[in-house]
Design a protein around this motif. Sequence first.
Motif, short mmCIF file in Angstrom:
data_model
loop_
_atom_site.label_atom_id
_atom_site.label_comp_id
_atom_site.label_asym_id
_atom_site.label_seq_id
_atom_site.Cartn_x
_atom_site.Cartn_y
_atom_site.Cartn_z
N TYR A 8 0.85 -1.18 0.00
CA TYR A 8 0.00 0.00 0.00
C TYR A 8 0.89 1.24 0.00
CZ TYR A 8 -3.56 -3.32 1.60
OH TYR A 8 -4.40 -4.39 1.73
N THR A 9 0.48 2.24 -0.75
CA THR A 9 1.19 3.51 -0.76
C THR A 9 0.50 4.46 0.21
OG1 THR A 9 1.80 3.16 -3.07
CG2 THR A 9 2.02 5.40 -2.21
N LEU A 10 1.28 5.16 1.02
CA LEU A 10 0.77 6.03 2.08
C LEU A 10 1.19 7.47 1.78
CD1 LEU A 10 2.07 3.86 5.06
CD2 LEU A 10 -0.11 3.61 3.87
N ALA A 11 0.25 8.38 1.91
CA ALA A 11 0.55 9.79 1.71
C ALA A 11 -0.25 10.63 2.69
CB ALA A 11 0.24 10.22 0.27
N SER A 12 0.29 11.81 3.01
CA SER A 12 -0.39 12.71 3.93
C SER A 12 -0.23 14.14 3.45
CB SER A 12 0.15 12.56 5.35
OG SER A 12 1.51 12.96 5.40
N ALA A 13 -1.14 15.00 3.90
CA ALA A 13 -1.08 16.42 3.53
C ALA A 13 -1.76 17.24 4.62
CB ALA A 13 -1.77 16.66 2.19
N PRO A 14 -1.12 18.30 5.09
CA PRO A 14 -1.72 19.16 6.12
C PRO A 14 -2.52 20.29 5.49
CG PRO A 14 0.52 19.83 5.78
CD PRO A 14 0.27 18.69 4.80
N PHE A 15 -3.46 20.84 6.25
CA PHE A 15 -4.12 22.08 5.85
C PHE A 15 -4.68 22.77 7.08
CE2 PHE A 15 -7.30 18.73 5.50
CZ PHE A 15 -8.50 19.28 5.93
N GLU A 16 -4.77 24.09 7.01
CA GLU A 16 -5.29 24.92 8.08
C GLU A 16 -6.66 25.44 7.67
OE1 GLU A 16 -3.40 25.42 10.87
OE2 GLU A 16 -1.79 24.21 10.01
N ALA A 17 -7.63 25.32 8.55
CA ALA A 17 -8.98 25.74 8.16
C ALA A 17 -9.81 26.10 9.38
CB ALA A 17 -9.67 24.65 7.36
N ALA A 18 -10.83 26.92 9.13
CA ALA A 18 -11.81 27.29 10.14
C ALA A 18 -13.14 26.62 9.81
CB ALA A 18 -12.00 28.80 10.18
N VAL A 102 -7.33 8.71 -8.74
CA VAL A 102 -6.53 7.88 -7.84
C VAL A 102 -7.22 6.54 -7.67
CG1 VAL A 102 -5.59 7.64 -5.52
CG2 VAL A 102 -5.61 9.88 -6.64
N PRO A 103 -6.60 5.44 -8.07
CA PRO A 103 -7.23 4.12 -7.96
C PRO A 103 -6.92 3.45 -6.62
CG PRO A 103 -5.17 3.91 -9.15
CD PRO A 103 -5.30 5.37 -8.76
N GLY A 104 -7.64 2.40 -6.32
CA GLY A 104 -7.29 1.52 -5.20
C GLY A 104 -7.32 2.16 -3.84
N LEU A 105 -8.22 3.11 -3.61
CA LEU A 105 -8.28 3.78 -2.31
C LEU A 105 -8.73 2.78 -1.24
CD1 LEU A 105 -9.88 7.21 -3.27
CD2 LEU A 105 -7.53 6.80 -2.48
N GLU A 106 -7.88 2.55 -0.26
CA GLU A 106 -8.18 1.60 0.82
C GLU A 106 -8.66 2.30 2.08
OE1 GLU A 106 -8.04 -1.82 1.09
OE2 GLU A 106 -7.78 -1.97 -1.07
N SER A 107 -8.08 3.43 2.39
CA SER A 107 -8.53 4.19 3.55
C SER A 107 -8.20 5.66 3.34
CB SER A 107 -7.90 3.68 4.86
OG SER A 107 -6.54 4.03 4.93
N LEU A 108 -9.02 6.50 3.93
CA LEU A 108 -8.77 7.94 3.90
C LEU A 108 -9.17 8.51 5.25
CD1 LEU A 108 -9.22 10.34 0.99
CD2 LEU A 108 -9.80 11.10 3.28
N GLY A 109 -8.25 9.23 5.85
CA GLY A 109 -8.49 9.74 7.20
C GLY A 109 -8.33 11.23 7.29
N ILE A 110 -9.05 11.81 8.24
CA ILE A 110 -8.90 13.22 8.60
C ILE A 110 -8.56 13.27 10.08
CG2 ILE A 110 -10.11 15.40 8.99
CD1 ILE A 110 -9.41 15.07 6.13
N ARG A 111 -7.49 13.96 10.40
CA ARG A 111 -7.09 14.18 11.79
C ARG A 111 -7.24 15.67 12.06
NH1 ARG A 111 -0.97 14.02 12.93
NH2 ARG A 111 -1.31 16.24 12.53
N SER A 112 -8.25 16.02 12.84
CA SER A 112 -8.48 17.44 13.13
C SER A 112 -7.56 17.96 14.23
CB SER A 112 -9.95 17.68 13.51
OG SER A 112 -10.36 16.80 14.54
N THR A 113 -7.10 17.08 15.10
CA THR A 113 -6.10 17.43 16.11
C THR A 113 -5.13 16.25 16.18
OG1 THR A 113 -7.02 16.39 18.09
CG2 THR A 113 -7.96 18.52 17.43
N PRO A 114 -3.97 16.40 16.80
CA PRO A 114 -3.06 15.26 16.91
C PRO A 114 -3.67 14.09 17.68
CG PRO A 114 -1.90 17.30 17.36
CD PRO A 114 -3.35 17.64 17.30
N ASP A 115 -4.77 14.34 18.40
CA ASP A 115 -5.32 13.31 19.28
C ASP A 115 -6.69 12.79 18.87
OD1 ASP A 115 -3.08 13.50 20.93
OD2 ASP A 115 -3.96 15.14 22.09
N ALA A 116 -7.19 13.17 17.70
CA ALA A 116 -8.53 12.73 17.33
C ALA A 116 -8.72 12.80 15.83
CB ALA A 116 -9.60 13.58 18.03
N GLY A 117 -9.52 11.87 15.31
CA GLY A 117 -9.81 11.88 13.89
C GLY A 117 -10.76 10.78 13.51
N VAL A 118 -10.97 10.65 12.20
CA VAL A 118 -11.85 9.63 11.62
C VAL A 118 -11.16 9.05 10.40
CG1 VAL A 118 -14.03 9.23 10.40
CG2 VAL A 118 -14.00 10.65 12.45
#
Length: 369
Positions: A8-18, A102-118
């Motif tokens: 599996y290939t793993l990638a991440s990207a940050p963003f700042e939002a209100a 993007v093919p083969g999506l196995e999981s996609l997560g959002i981490r809103s804080t370092p301690d919580a996400g989905v």
Amino acid sequence: MSSPAVCYTLASAPFEAACRIPTLPATHPASRLHGHSYAARVRARLPADWAGFAGAGLGTLRERLGAAVAPLDYAYLNDHLPVPTDENLARWLRKALAGAGVPGLESLGIRSTPDAGVDLDADGRAHVWRRFRFEAAHWLPKVPPGHPCGRLHGHGFEVVLHANQDLGSADMGIDQDGLAVLWAPLGAKLDHACLNDLPGLDCPTSEVLARWIWQRLKPRQPELSWVTVFETVTAGCQYDGEHFRIWKEQRFEAATRLSCAPAEDRRAGLHGHSYAIRLHVDAPLDEVLGWTVDFGDVKARFAPVYDRLDHQRLDALPGLADGDTAALAAWIRAEAAGALPELDRIDLYETPGNGVALCWGALAPALPG
């Protein structure tokens, strides 16, 4: 080496939002305008030729994810979706990535804080998680004489509770606040305690502690899907009520090049990374010692392979197909198989959040968290 591996290939990207969550009660702080330093992460099973040459998939996936989150960066999220919860953001991004080819999506997560996400799994089911910390002392009474863990010592433990949100019986499913309420009484018992003094924790390894937490929380929260215990920042255990999987993480500095890359591609020339490698071990629990495999033994048995990686030129390693991260993970698997037969997964990151997960064991790769 008989079991086939899936990469599996793993990638991440940050963003700042209100944002604000209008469906929450007015008394809830998230109903008010606020902001987060978000992180999006994706795991995909990419075809070998998807990005043009071996090793290109990681960079291309990272670029596509970055482009997908770009409209959200320094934005008011409610302008893009009416209820910008972590789960809804993950579904929005999953659709955007699928639309970007993007093919083969196995999981996609959002981490809103370092301690919580989905995290969304391959079938679009949502899994919510939240991290907790406590400070505690312990010792392991059954280890051999002279073992450092036989001495009284302590850790800043971290526990991550994961729950299948789709199975939530309440209208809002299982949310991060609900996990905090679930954890609070148990966390109060563990914090600033000597774990050996608690009933059922006379041999408080990471594995025993993960099972102890599971046994006390699962009856109160049937949607609980697994418990993760970090004993240190580089070692821990995950337990799902049946299986124990431990990991040991290390870092190494190395140079490489991608021989399959076109001459004009920067990756064709010599470059380097500060790699992070996480070795996952699936083994039955030794009920006497309280562990599956000693974390120290994992490190010691892997040491001959590690020494061939750290401060080395990787693309010159004998038997390595190419200098890309996926090929390197496969090479590590082959070289470590004799010393670590319990090894069933290797996570290898060339930069934080960006790398591969090579899996070949009976357990499916757990969602991040």
